[in-house]
Design a protein around this motif. Structure first.
Motif, PDB file in Angstrom:
ATOM      1  N   LYS A   1       0.838  -1.204   0.000  1.00 46.03           N
ATOM      2  CA  LYS A   1       0.000   0.000   0.000  1.00 46.03           C
ATOM      3  C   LYS A   1       0.874   1.257   0.000  1.00 46.03           C
ATOM      4  O   LYS A   1       0.546   2.248  -0.659  1.00 46.03           O
ATOM      5  CB  LYS A   1      -0.906   0.021   1.230  1.00 46.03           C
ATOM      6  N   PHE A   2       1.974   1.201   0.745  1.00 49.50           N
ATOM      7  CA  PHE A   2       2.891   2.349   0.772  1.00 49.50           C
ATOM      8  C   PHE A   2       3.504   2.576  -0.606  1.00 49.50           C
ATOM      9  O   PHE A   2       3.644   3.716  -1.056  1.00 49.50           O
ATOM     10  CB  PHE A   2       3.983   2.136   1.821  1.00 49.50           C
ATOM     11  N   SER A   3       3.865   1.481  -1.273  1.00 50.29           N
ATOM     12  CA  SER A   3       4.435   1.605  -2.615  1.00 50.29           C
ATOM     13  C   SER A   3       3.431   2.219  -3.581  1.00 50.29           C
ATOM     14  O   SER A   3       3.764   3.116  -4.367  1.00 50.29           O
ATOM     15  CB  SER A   3       4.882   0.233  -3.130  1.00 50.29           C
ATOM     16  N   LEU A   4       2.191   1.734  -3.529  1.00 47.85           N
ATOM     17  CA  LEU A   4       1.149   2.259  -4.405  1.00 47.85           C
ATOM     18  C   LEU A   4       0.869   3.727  -4.087  1.00 47.85           C
ATOM     19  O   LEU A   4       0.723   4.552  -5.004  1.00 47.85           O
ATOM     20  CB  LEU A   4      -0.119   1.424  -4.249  1.00 47.85           C
ATOM     21  N   ASN A   5       0.821   4.053  -2.818  1.00 50.75           N
ATOM     22  CA  ASN A   5       0.592   5.444  -2.407  1.00 50.75           C
ATOM     23  C   ASN A   5       1.693   6.357  -2.922  1.00 50.75           C
ATOM     24  O   ASN A   5       1.432   7.449  -3.441  1.00 50.75           O
ATOM     25  CB  ASN A   5       0.499   5.512  -0.882  1.00 50.75           C
TER      26      ASN A   5
ATOM     27  N   ASP B   1       9.672  -2.742   0.027  1.00 50.46           N
ATOM     28  CA  ASP B   1      10.111  -1.440   0.521  1.00 50.46           C
ATOM     29  C   ASP B   1      11.027  -0.746  -0.488  1.00 50.46           C
ATOM     30  O   ASP B   1      11.021   0.486  -0.602  1.00 50.46           O
ATOM     31  CB  ASP B   1      10.829  -1.610   1.859  1.00 50.46           C
ATOM     32  N   ASP B   2      11.799  -1.520  -1.229  1.00 46.86           N
ATOM     33  CA  ASP B   2      12.685  -0.950  -2.255  1.00 46.86           C
ATOM     34  C   ASP B   2      11.898  -0.186  -3.312  1.00 46.86           C
ATOM     35  O   ASP B   2      12.403   0.794  -3.882  1.00 46.86           O
ATOM     36  CB  ASP B   2      13.496  -2.057  -2.936  1.00 46.86           C
ATOM     37  N   ILE B   3      10.679  -0.634  -3.605  1.00 47.10           N
ATOM     38  CA  ILE B   3       9.844   0.073  -4.592  1.00 47.10           C
ATOM     39  C   ILE B   3       9.544   1.478  -4.104  1.00 47.10           C
ATOM     40  O   ILE B   3       9.692   2.460  -4.843  1.00 47.10           O
ATOM     41  CB  ILE B   3       8.528  -0.690  -4.846  1.00 47.10           C
ATOM     42  N   THR B   4       9.118   1.573  -2.837  1.00 43.92           N
ATOM     43  CA  THR B   4       8.800   2.880  -2.260  1.00 43.92           C
ATOM     44  C   THR B   4      10.021   3.791  -2.291  1.00 43.92           C
ATOM     45  O   THR B   4       9.915   4.980  -2.634  1.00 43.92           O
ATOM     46  CB  THR B   4       8.301   2.720  -0.812  1.00 43.92           C
ATOM     47  N   ASP B   5      11.175   3.234  -1.949  1.00 40.53           N
ATOM     48  CA  ASP B   5      12.419   4.018  -1.989  1.00 40.53           C
ATOM     49  C   ASP B   5      12.727   4.492  -3.399  1.00 40.53           C
ATOM     50  O   ASP B   5      13.145   5.643  -3.610  1.00 40.53           O
ATOM     51  CB  ASP B   5      13.583   3.175  -1.463  1.00 40.53           C
ATOM     52  N   ALA B   6      12.536   3.605  -4.371  1.00 43.22           N
ATOM     53  CA  ALA B   6      12.849   3.944  -5.765  1.00 43.22           C
ATOM     54  C   ALA B   6      11.943   5.050  -6.282  1.00 43.22           C
ATOM     55  O   ALA B   6      12.378   5.947  -7.010  1.00 43.22           O
ATOM     56  CB  ALA B   6      12.719   2.701  -6.647  1.00 43.22           C
ATOM     57  N   VAL B   7      10.667   4.996  -5.900  1.00 45.23           N
ATOM     58  CA  VAL B   7       9.720   6.029  -6.322  1.00 45.23           C
ATOM     59  C   VAL B   7      10.084   7.372  -5.693  1.00 45.23           C
ATOM     60  O   VAL B   7      10.083   8.416  -6.364  1.00 45.23           O
ATOM     61  CB  VAL B   7       8.277   5.627  -5.960  1.00 45.23           C
ATOM     62  N   GLU B   8      10.418   7.346  -4.415  1.00 50.12           N
ATOM     63  CA  GLU B   8      10.821   8.591  -3.757  1.00 50.12           C
ATOM     64  C   GLU B   8      12.055   9.183  -4.418  1.00 50.12           C
ATOM     65  O   GLU B   8      12.168  10.410  -4.569  1.00 50.12           O
ATOM     66  CB  GLU B   8      11.103   8.345  -2.271  1.00 50.12           C
ATOM     67  N   ASP B   9      12.981   8.329  -4.843  1.00 49.22           N
ATOM     68  CA  ASP B   9      14.206   8.798  -5.497  1.00 49.22           C
ATOM     69  C   ASP B   9      13.904   9.634  -6.738  1.00 49.22           C
ATOM     70  O   ASP B   9      14.628  10.588  -7.036  1.00 49.22           O
ATOM     71  CB  ASP B   9      15.088   7.606  -5.892  1.00 49.22           C
TER      72      ASP B   9
ATOM     73  N   HIS C   1      16.179   6.796 -16.036  1.00 46.55           N
ATOM     74  CA  HIS C   1      16.793   5.608 -15.445  1.00 46.55           C
ATOM     75  C   HIS C   1      16.160   5.287 -14.096  1.00 46.55           C
ATOM     76  O   HIS C   1      15.882   4.121 -13.786  1.00 46.55           O
ATOM     77  CB  HIS C   1      18.297   5.838 -15.288  1.00 46.55           C
ATOM     78  N   ARG C   2      15.908   6.313 -13.296  1.00 44.14           N
ATOM     79  CA  ARG C   2      15.281   6.114 -11.985  1.00 44.14           C
ATOM     80  C   ARG C   2      13.851   5.586 -12.142  1.00 44.14           C
ATOM     81  O   ARG C   2      13.404   4.753 -11.356  1.00 44.14           O
ATOM     82  CB  ARG C   2      15.265   7.431 -11.210  1.00 44.14           C
ATOM     83  N   LEU C   3      13.147   6.067 -13.143  1.00 45.31           N
ATOM     84  CA  LEU C   3      11.796   5.581 -13.403  1.00 45.31           C
ATOM     85  C   LEU C   3      11.815   4.109 -13.806  1.00 45.31           C
ATOM     86  O   LEU C   3      10.983   3.312 -13.347  1.00 45.31           O
ATOM     87  CB  LEU C   3      11.139   6.424 -14.506  1.00 45.31           C
ATOM     88  N   GLU C   4      12.755   3.758 -14.657  1.00 41.34           N
ATOM     89  CA  GLU C   4      12.861   2.367 -15.101  1.00 41.34           C
ATOM     90  C   GLU C   4      13.183   1.445 -13.927  1.00 41.34           C
ATOM     91  O   GLU C   4      12.710   0.302 -13.871  1.00 41.34           O
ATOM     92  CB  GLU C   4      13.937   2.276 -16.189  1.00 41.34           C
ATOM     93  N   ARG C   5      13.950   1.938 -12.964  1.00 39.31           N
ATOM     94  CA  ARG C   5      14.285   1.152 -11.779  1.00 39.31           C
ATOM     95  C   ARG C   5      13.048   0.852 -10.939  1.00 39.31           C
ATOM     96  O   ARG C   5      12.980  -0.187 -10.283  1.00 39.31           O
ATOM     97  CB  ARG C   5      15.318   1.893 -10.930  1.00 39.31           C
ATOM     98  N   CYS C   6      12.067   1.728 -10.956  1.00 41.38           N
ATOM     99  CA  CYS C   6      10.817   1.484 -10.219  1.00 41.38           C
ATOM    100  C   CYS C   6      10.112   0.251 -10.777  1.00 41.38           C
ATOM    101  O   CYS C   6       9.611  -0.591 -10.018  1.00 41.38           O
ATOM    102  CB  CYS C   6       9.895   2.691 -10.306  1.00 41.38           C
ATOM    103  N   CYS C   7      10.060   0.154 -12.090  1.00 39.49           N
ATOM    104  CA  CYS C   7       9.437  -1.011 -12.728  1.00 39.49           C
ATOM    105  C   CYS C   7      10.237  -2.271 -12.438  1.00 39.49           C
ATOM    106  O   CYS C   7       9.667  -3.343 -12.175  1.00 39.49           O
ATOM    107  CB  CYS C   7       9.326  -0.794 -14.231  1.00 39.49           C
ATOM    108  N   ASP C   8      11.560  -2.165 -12.478  1.00 40.88           N
ATOM    109  CA  ASP C   8      12.416  -3.309 -12.157  1.00 40.88           C
ATOM    110  C   ASP C   8      12.174  -3.795 -10.731  1.00 40.88           C
ATOM    111  O   ASP C   8      12.159  -5.000 -10.461  1.00 40.88           O
ATOM    112  CB  ASP C   8      13.899  -2.937 -12.311  1.00 40.88           C
ATOM    113  N   ALA C   9      11.987  -2.846  -9.814  1.00 50.52           N
ATOM    114  CA  ALA C   9      11.760  -3.188  -8.415  1.00 50.52           C
ATOM    115  C   ALA C   9      10.452  -3.954  -8.245  1.00 50.52           C
ATOM    116  O   ALA C   9      10.366  -4.897  -7.441  1.00 50.52           O
ATOM    117  CB  ALA C   9      11.761  -1.932  -7.547  1.00 50.52           C
TER     118      ALA C   9
END
Length: 207
Positions: free
Chosen positions: A18-22, A85-93, A183-191
């Motif tokens: 839910k945090f990642s989606l938010n 949790d890595d997804i949430t971190d990647a999105v924040e990045d 690149h950071r956006l693509e990492r979100c999908c990878d996560a």
């Protein structure tokens, strides 16, 4: 399966997602309305989500330390919690980079990417709701496949967006900024795909 009154790790995975989606929704809405909002407020909001996700992840680990017989292997619980949790971190990045680079306007393909990340996080959220019943679920496999497909769309979007950028711009600063952001956006999908791969591995080991 979690027994009554016991800590439910599968519910914890859903909560983490839910945090990642938010965070993905905050990113997309912030960039879609870019220029009409206070970016610093959105960064603060995003960080609060990320901080709450960290607390929730640590709670899972702390519970696991006291657990006699977890429903799946301890290593899998730790890995899955960390990767969600890595997804949430990647999105924040991504939002942090937008601020650091002092971006003044958002390229149209960036909004395509952020919408794709929202879709990916939503599919992951739905998949994790089914995860507890992985031995009987009729939809879990299709959700995992969908996440993999969305990640492939992300790869294609990244390649096309970067190619288009370098065809249309010769400004080294602009190229540096948007290459990094893409690149950071693509990492979100990878996560997201990494979580789906973990889920698939857990299902295979426990079936």
């Amino acid at each position: 399966m979690a027994r009554k009154n016991e800590y439910n790790y599968f519910d914890a995975f859903v909560n983490l997602s839910k945090f990642s989606l938010n965070s993905a929704e905050i990113l997309h809405n912030t960039l879609r309305n870019f220029g009409t909002i206070n970016l610093s407020d959105k960064i603060k909001e995003m960080h609060e989500v990320e901080h709450s996700a960290d607390i929730a992840k640590h709670d899972v680990v702390n519970r696991l330390l006291k657990e006699f017989l977890p429903p799946i292997e301890r290593e899998d619980i730790i890995s899955l919690s960390q990767k969600i949790d890595d997804i949430t971190d990647a999105v924040e990045d991504v939002l942090i980079r937008i601020d650091i680079f002092n971006v003044k306007s958002i390229r149209p393909e960036i909004l395509e990417f952020t919408q794709l990340i929202v879709d990916c996080c939503n599919s992951l959220y739905l998949a994790l709701q089914e995860f507890e019943n992985f031995k009987k679920s009729m939809t879990l496999h299709s959700q995992i496949v969908k996440i993999n497909s969305l990640e492939e769309e992300g790869d294609k979007l990244y390649i096309n967006a970067v190619k288009n950028l370098y065809q249309k711009s010769k400004d080294p600063i602009e190229l540096m900024i948007w290459t990094e952001i893409m690149h950071r956006l693509e990492r979100c999908c990878d996560a997201c795909e990494s979580v789906a791969d973990d889920m698939h591995s857990i299902v295979m080991k426990n079936s």
